[in-house]
Design an enzyme around this catalytic site. Sequence first.
Site, PDB file in Angstrom:
ATOM      1  N   GLY A 196      51.196  21.540 -11.030  1.00  0.00           N
ATOM      2  CA  GLY A 196      51.495  22.329 -12.223  1.00  0.00           C
ATOM      3  C   GLY A 196      50.697  23.612 -12.274  1.00  0.00           C
ATOM      4  N   GLN A 197      50.455  24.038 -13.514  1.00  0.00           N
ATOM      5  CA  GLN A 197      49.804  25.324 -13.764  1.00  0.00           C
ATOM      6  C   GLN A 197      48.530  25.555 -12.966  1.00  0.00           C
ATOM      7  OE1 GLN A 197      49.789  24.629 -18.161  1.00  0.00           O
ATOM      8  NE2 GLN A 197      49.470  26.848 -18.092  1.00  0.00           N
ATOM      9  N   THR A 198      48.430  26.694 -12.320  1.00  0.00           N
ATOM     10  CA  THR A 198      47.216  26.975 -11.560  1.00  0.00           C
ATOM     11  C   THR A 198      46.116  27.537 -12.454  1.00  0.00           C
ATOM     12  OG1 THR A 198      48.191  29.093 -10.997  1.00  0.00           O
ATOM     13  CG2 THR A 198      48.315  27.368  -9.336  1.00  0.00           C
ATOM     14  N   SER A 199      46.498  28.030 -13.643  1.00  0.00           N
ATOM     15  CA  SER A 199      45.499  28.670 -14.499  1.00  0.00           C
ATOM     16  C   SER A 199      44.439  27.703 -15.021  1.00  0.00           C
ATOM     17  CB  SER A 199      46.192  29.343 -15.685  1.00  0.00           C
ATOM     18  OG  SER A 199      46.894  28.364 -16.423  1.00  0.00           O
TER      19      SER A 199
END
Lengths: 201, 185
Positions: free
Chosen positions: B74-77
């Site tokens: 999922g989100q890398t942030s």
Amino acid sequence: MFTLLYGLWKWIFRKDEYFILILGLDNAGKTTYLEQTKTRFTKNYKALPPNKVTATVGLNIGKVDTLGVRLNFWDLGGQEELQSLWDKYYAECHAIIYVIDASDRSRLAESKAAFDQMIKSEHLIGVPLLILANKQDIPDCMGVREVKPVFADSGDLIGRRDCLVMPICALNGEGVEESIQWLTDCVLRNSTIRPPKEDKE
Amino acid sequence: MGGLLSYFKSLFGSREMRILILGLDGAGKTTILYRQVSPEILVGEVVTTIPTIGFNVEQVTYKNLKFQVWDLGGQTSIRPYWRCYYSNTDAVIYVVDSADRDRIGISKQELVSMLEEEELRGAVLVVLANKQDLSGAMSVAEVHQALGLDALRARTFQIFKTSATKGEGLDTAMEWLANALTNKK
Ligand SMILES: Nc1nc2c(ncn2[C@@H]2O[C@H](COP(=O)(O)OP(=O)(O)OP(=O)(O)O)[C@@H](O)[C@H]2O)c(=O)[nH]1
Ligand SMILES: Nc1nc2c(ncn2[C@@H]2O[C@H](COP(=O)(O)OP(=O)(O)O)[C@@H](O)[C@H]2O)c(=O)[nH]1
Ligand SMILES: [Mg+2]
Ligand SMILES: [Mg+2]
């Protein structure tokens, strides 16, 4: 200045590293042997009691410093399904320990077949080979005299290399130190052909 | 004592031990944590922290053992936040959905990049090839290959077939892990 000192420090404490692959059928005693080796060569090592050793499906590693070198062990699972994973390690190893359960005559042929499959790999040409006839504590087990001719039968696959069959008992550790000693001599002798990896620490 | 935690008895009373349970979403991590590892632990002991939006850590503490769970992928942030949880980790339990051949490649990438973390260098790895009850589930050798585990040369690891919903295979896995951790006590 720091890098210079660090370089010097590293040079003084550097250790040549060799990688030893431990193979053989499931239940042969590979993990027990590795635990015993760690116990004998590592101060304060808290060994796993032999009855807590379970079948390996993965990798057990071990590090032993002896005779000025570092030996790194790779102990793999011997179950049939897992034998297909053995060859991934061939190119990088400096020696092979092949363990057989000397108390189990019914699986000797199976063990020999897995051995032949392994030893014919081109990645293992010339690599020192130690065959351990394990479980010598069990009455009526096969001794070296019985095991040796069976493996000698693969003489042309084994070819020219250091090769020895040794009786051991991984459970109580008899023969373990001698086996490591022999193997260390071999990897050192063979180091012009398979040079060690230099310790990165 | 809660279910599988009994295997860890020999570790109680030593220093705090951190065990991460990781994997892609849907692999079975939550099922393993609540249904199998700690069925008898009081609900109050199960803490869910959300230090930042989108990052959800499930945590169970029992005596000196701390289990922490989150989804990879999922989100890398949010990845930088993972690092806070990596320090002093003793073991990683990596859960894969063995029937999900489509996503095993992503799962491999996540595992590989996680194991590059310096903080996890000394951690023991247990791979749970979960959902073995489903037809078409990958075998141990297949999971081994799909996750590229043969690239691991300096870490002890072990793969177990499990079915979290049926509660199968987890005993053996936890027993092995507890033994492996006894060495590090
Ligand atoms: N009597 C006796 N038993 C032994 C000896 N060495 C190992 N064993 C037993 O043999 C069984 C298998 O030992 P392991 O070390 O797990 O065998 P392995 O070769 O690692 O097996 P896999 O991991 O499945 O490949 C265990 O019950 C050991 O206690 C020995 O020298 N004597
Ligand atoms: N068939 C099967 N389903 C499972 C198994 N383990 C978990 N599940 C199901 O997979 C879904 C995701 O499980 P969950 O524990 O929430 O996964 P998480 O995202 O990794 O925490 C749920 O519907 C579970 O019931 C298993 O071993 N077999
Ligand atoms: Mg083993
Ligand atoms: Mg979950």
